[in-house]
Scaffold this motif. Structure first.
Motif, PDB file in Angstrom:
ATOM      1  N   UNK A 114       0.838  -1.199   0.000  1.00 12.92           N
ATOM      2  CA  UNK A 114       0.000   0.000   0.000  1.00 12.92           C
ATOM      3  C   UNK A 114       0.875   1.253   0.000  1.00 12.92           C
ATOM      4  N   UNK A 115       1.894   1.272   0.895  1.00 11.99           N
ATOM      5  CA  UNK A 115       2.764   2.443   1.004  1.00 11.99           C
ATOM      6  C   UNK A 115       3.441   2.761  -0.328  1.00 11.99           C
ATOM      7  N   UNK A 116       3.816   1.726  -1.070  1.00 12.39           N
ATOM      8  CA  UNK A 116       4.483   1.949  -2.367  1.00 12.39           C
ATOM      9  C   UNK A 116       3.536   2.643  -3.345  1.00 12.39           C
ATOM     10  N   UNK A 117       2.272   2.205  -3.395  1.00  9.79           N
ATOM     11  CA  UNK A 117       1.292   2.851  -4.271  1.00  9.79           C
ATOM     12  C   UNK A 117       1.014   4.285  -3.823  1.00  9.79           C
ATOM     13  N   UNK A 118       0.862   4.469  -2.512  1.00 10.79           N
ATOM     14  CA  UNK A 118       0.575   5.796  -1.964  1.00 10.79           C
ATOM     15  C   UNK A 118       1.714   6.770  -2.286  1.00 10.79           C
ATOM     16  N   UNK A 119       2.958   6.306  -2.077  1.00 14.41           N
ATOM     17  CA  UNK A 119       4.104   7.174  -2.356  1.00 14.41           C
ATOM     18  C   UNK A 119       4.186   7.532  -3.844  1.00 14.41           C
ATOM     19  N   UNK A 120       3.801   6.585  -4.709  1.00  7.32           N
ATOM     20  CA  UNK A 120       3.791   6.860  -6.150  1.00  7.32           C
ATOM     21  C   UNK A 120       2.789   7.968  -6.469  1.00  7.32           C
ATOM     22  N   UNK A 121       1.606   7.938  -5.845  1.00  9.55           N
ATOM     23  CA  UNK A 121       0.599   8.975  -6.064  1.00  9.55           C
ATOM     24  C   UNK A 121       1.082  10.323  -5.549  1.00  9.55           C
ATOM     25  N   UNK A 122       1.680  10.344  -4.357  1.00 10.51           N
ATOM     26  CA  UNK A 122       2.204  11.599  -3.790  1.00 10.51           C
ATOM     27  C   UNK A 122       3.226  12.222  -4.733  1.00 10.51           C
ATOM     28  N   UNK A 123       4.107  11.384  -5.303  1.00  7.11           N
ATOM     29  CA  UNK A 123       5.141  11.906  -6.209  1.00  7.11           C
ATOM     30  C   UNK A 123       4.516  12.505  -7.472  1.00  7.11           C
ATOM     31  N   UNK A 124       3.497  11.825  -8.021  1.00  8.75           N
ATOM     32  CA  UNK A 124       2.832  12.344  -9.220  1.00  8.75           C
ATOM     33  C   UNK A 124       2.103  13.648  -8.929  1.00  8.75           C
ATOM     34  N   UNK A 125       1.445  13.752  -7.788  1.00 10.77           N
ATOM     35  CA  UNK A 125       0.744  14.992  -7.432  1.00 10.77           C
ATOM     36  C   UNK A 125       1.730  16.148  -7.283  1.00 10.77           C
ATOM     37  N   UNK A 126       2.881  15.846  -6.673  1.00  8.57           N
ATOM     38  CA  UNK A 126       3.894  16.887  -6.496  1.00  8.57           C
ATOM     39  C   UNK A 126       4.461  17.327  -7.842  1.00  8.57           C
ATOM     40  N   UNK A 127       4.682  16.342  -8.720  1.00  7.47           N
ATOM     41  CA  UNK A 127       5.263  16.625 -10.036  1.00  7.47           C
ATOM     42  C   UNK A 127       4.302  17.416 -10.921  1.00  7.47           C
ATOM     43  N   UNK A 128       3.001  17.058 -10.898  1.00  3.38           N
ATOM     44  CA  UNK A 128       2.021  17.688 -11.789  1.00  3.38           C
ATOM     45  C   UNK A 128       1.374  18.926 -11.189  1.00  3.38           C
ATOM     46  N   UNK A 129       1.407  19.021  -9.865  1.00  5.07           N
ATOM     47  CA  UNK A 129       0.719  20.129  -9.207  1.00  5.07           C
ATOM     48  C   UNK A 129      -0.787  19.950  -9.174  1.00  5.07           C
ATOM     49  N   UNK A 130      -1.275  18.782  -9.526  1.00  9.56           N
ATOM     50  CA  UNK A 130      -2.715  18.498  -9.570  1.00  9.56           C
ATOM     51  C   UNK A 130      -3.055  17.470  -8.490  1.00  9.56           C
ATOM     52  N   UNK A 131      -4.120  17.736  -7.742  1.00  7.77           N
ATOM     53  CA  UNK A 131      -4.616  16.785  -6.758  1.00  7.77           C
ATOM     54  C   UNK A 131      -6.084  16.520  -7.057  1.00  7.77           C
ATOM     55  N   UNK A 132      -6.421  15.284  -7.373  1.00  8.78           N
ATOM     56  CA  UNK A 132      -7.806  14.938  -7.680  1.00  8.78           C
ATOM     57  C   UNK A 132      -8.680  15.064  -6.438  1.00  8.78           C
ATOM     58  N   UNK A 133      -9.956  15.424  -6.617  1.00  7.47           N
ATOM     59  CA  UNK A 133     -10.832  15.689  -5.466  1.00  7.47           C
ATOM     60  C   UNK A 133     -10.968  14.518  -4.505  1.00  7.47           C
ATOM     61  N   UNK A 134     -10.955  13.300  -5.014  1.00  9.34           N
ATOM     62  CA  UNK A 134     -11.132  12.134  -4.142  1.00  9.34           C
ATOM     63  C   UNK A 134      -9.821  11.436  -3.838  1.00  9.34           C
TER      64      UNK A 134
END
Length: 672
Positions: free
Chosen positions: A34-54
């Motif tokens: 789970x942590x690996x998937x979560x960290x991947x999402x955090x990195x993408x949000x930081x890189x793109x500057x976009x955070x999906x509502x959910x």
């Protein structure tokens, strides 16, 4: 795939996993995955500057189950930021130090102290938030989403370590802790349970979120408490003061809490906790580092999700999931057939795991693994031994069948089922049994035949027709010198080791025989009591049951073993070839006025100045009774390096502990 599509898929997957983990208490993957998937999402949000509502990064916790009354916490229950290595931990500390320095530069008349640290265990259970008004427990709730949880007062009242009333009666407080199921309790529960529980974390969470409090009570849960999250009257100056308050008010506070001025000492403590982790009687998945001073905590404050004054240090996962590929069957020295599972290689606690333990066919049935080949299973590492399979990820019987053997996989002899185990009764002509018996006979705690190994036993079996331990004493230099990899030196060394082993005492010889259901302590007791080999061999069940720590099963095993003509013939052959199996020396005079006289003492951990056996003999000479387990009858625990669950239990029971080996040696020498 573009980053946005990847983020959408990750959010959907993580929300699904959160639902199964937090709402249904049925995780589909391990925390590590789970942590690996979560960290991947955090990195993408930081890189793109976009955070999906959910996105799960924007909320904490999961949906509430129907059937429970919602409870709004008086103060929010925060999540903790996490550090997965020492570098990330040092980065957290650097931020803390900078924030303190910035505050002090702006407030020179009232500066904050230099940061000091508390280190606590991070329990793997279910968070509890208890509300006390005027000293009475009026509500208990789950964490929920950190703002609103589920009321579980009736369930929590079944936990005996939770006080229903407390001495503090000045208004309302909220106390946070963790509901857990001890591993020893889980093991005992599963021995008789119609539906065994997969792991302690799910067992605790499932019990506390069961609408029937009777089910909760059956699980015999415990809880540790570590925070006062809200109070309308009392304030604390430090974390230590808060912990003292919890203890004074009858809350169970875990003994593994340490305070440090130097951050380097924090990292050393984390290493120590990781070493002791396998010996604990409950699950932890890390440690928590907190700033001790409360005024500093207030000044540092919070981000949107985390307090800046605390961080969770995550350990290597001890549990994960993988695919069960196949099951093979191995034959032990007693003829017991043990299933060994082959799994899809997976990283667990820093090593690649491919094989896992399955104790017996009863274990396979209890864990719903009969139709599990090709499906995902939970595995857990314990005590640095081969990992164990806990159960299937799903409840369905959707895999291929594990077929139980009807004949011995080594010799083809028909198998017999006794209880939950399969046995091969062909002890005279089943190679793995014979090699196992010979190897055990030669082992260090038995006859201690130096240079001997399982490879030696197999070579002697294959090339010199060695079929029982007695055959070892018939070997000659001419026999050995013709073997592969046996030069003159090796042959002479083995013959010398065999000759030396003839002088081993009766207790070692009895242990070397490998009597079923008897261990070192039992064979030593038999040697001390009977002081003669033939007296042990002729003992009756009735006589044996009257001895300490010998029950009906052990007594029957001993009598049956020595009634076997094959065993008796082998023993007499060894005696005729010079094996002495002599009785212990007459008991020495025991001191009655030493520090240890009359005390029941437990030795645990590693001693460096003398062996555990040497320590036990010296303690017994000074009038102590040395036992192997900690109980309310224990007076003293000697804890060496890497002491584990026995030390923890002693601390919980308030038993005197000596952790300084130099002090222990001083007391021994003082009384000598």
């Amino acid at each position: 795939m573009d980053p946005m599509s990847t983020m959408e898929q990750l959010v959907a997957e993580l929300n699904k996993l959160n639902y199964h983990y937090y709402t249904l208490d049925k995780p589909l993957i391990s925390d590590k995955e789970y942590d690996a998937l979560y960290d991947q999402l955090v990195a993408l949000e930081k890189e793109s500057g976009v955070v999906l509502p959910d996105s799960p990064t924007q909320r904490v916790g999961g949906e509430l189950l129907k059937g429970f009354v919602q409870h709004r916490h008086l103060a929010p229950l925060w999540s903790l930021d996490k550090a997965q290595n020492v570098d990330q931990l040092r980065s957290w500390n650097a931020r803390v130090t900078k924030l303190v320095a910035d505050y002090n530069s702006k407030n020179p008349d009232n500066p904050l102290p230099q940061p000091s640290y508390a280190v606590e265990l991070k329990f793997d259970g279910l968070t509890l938030n208890l509300t006390y008004t005027d000293g009475r427990l009026v509500q208990a709730a789950t964490r929920g989403n950190g703002v609103v949880g589920e009321g579980i007062l009736a369930q929590v009242k079944t936990i005996k370590s939770v006080p229903l009333t407390i001495p503090y009666q000045d208004g309302t407080i909220e106390v946070q802790g963790e509901g857990i199921m001890n591993l020893s309790v889980l093991e005992k529960y599963n021995q008789t349970a119609a539906e065994p529980l997969k792991n302690a974390r799910n067992a605790a969470a499932g019990a506390l979120r069961n609408l029937n409090p009777k089910v909760t009570a059956e699980r015999k849960l415990s809880a540790f408490f570590y925070n006062v999250g809200y109070s309308d009257n009392i304030r604390f100056e430090s974390h230590k003061e808060m912990m003292d308050f919890l203890r004074d008010n009858h809350f169970k506070v875990n003994p593994y809490i340490s305070y440090f001025e130097n951050f380097d000492d924090v990292t050393k403590q984390l290493e120590d906790i990781q070493e002791r982790r396998a010996g604990l009687d409950y699950l932890i998945d890390g440690a928590v580092v907190k700033i001790v001073d409360m005024r500093t905590r207030e000044a540092l404050g919070y981000t949107d999700k985390f307090p800046r004054w605390a961080v969770a240090y995550k350990f290597e996962a001890e549990e994960t999931t993988t695919v069960l590929e196949s099951v093979s069957w191995e034959v032990g020295r007693t003829g017991k057939i043990t299933p060994v599972a082959r799994v899809e290689p997976v990283e667990l606690a820093g090593v690649t795991v491919q094989n896992c333990t399955l104790n017996n066919i009863g274990d396979i049935e209890r864990k719903n693994l009969k139709h599990a080949l090709g499906t995902r299973v939970f595995i857990r590492r314990s005590n640095d031994v081969i990992p164990e399979i806990l159960g299937k990820v799903t409840e369905e019987s959707d895999g291929e069948e594990i077929v139980y053997p009807e004949h011995c996989p080594a010799c083809g002899f028909p198998l017999e089922q006794r209880g939950a185990h399969l046995f091969c009764n062909n002890r005279l002509d089943c190679k793995p049994q014979i090699i196992g018996r010979i190897t055990h006979f030669a082992s260090r705690d038995a006859m201690d035949i130096e240079t001997f190994s399982v490879m030696t036993a197999e070579q002697l079996y294959n090339e010199l027709n060695v079929r029982e331990p007695a055959d070892l004493y018939t070997l000659t230099f001419e026999d050995l010198i013709k073997l592969d990899r046996f030069g003159e030196k090796k042959a002479n060394n083995l013959l010398a080791a065999l000759e030396n082993s003839k002088d081993r005492d009766l207790a070692s010889f009895l242990f070397a025989l490998g009597i079923p259901n008897t261990g070192k302590s039992t064979t030593k007791m038999l040697a001390d009591h009977y002081r003669d080999l033939h007296a042990v061999m002729n003992a009756t069940v009735e006589e044996l049951i009257a001895l300490p720590d010998v029950g009906g099963i052990v007594a029957e095993s001993i009598v049956s073993f020595f009634a076997d003509p094959f065993m008796k013939t082998g023993i007499e052959k060894m005696l005729s070839l010079g094996v002495k199996a002599k009785a212990p020396e007459a008991p020495q005079v025991v001191s009655t006025d030493s520090f240890f006289s009359g005390k029941t003492v437990v030795l645990t951990g590693t001693l460096h100045q003398l062996t555990r056996d040497e320590a036990a003999k010296r303690l017994e000479a000074l009038g102590a009774k040395v036992t192997g387990s900690v109980s309310s009858k224990t007076d003293l625990v000697i804890a060496g390096e890497k002491a584990g669950s026995k030390l923890t239990k002693a601390q919980q029971l308030g038993i005197q502990v000596i952790e300084d080996e130099d002090e222990f040696i001083r007391l021994l020498n003082m009384e000598a």
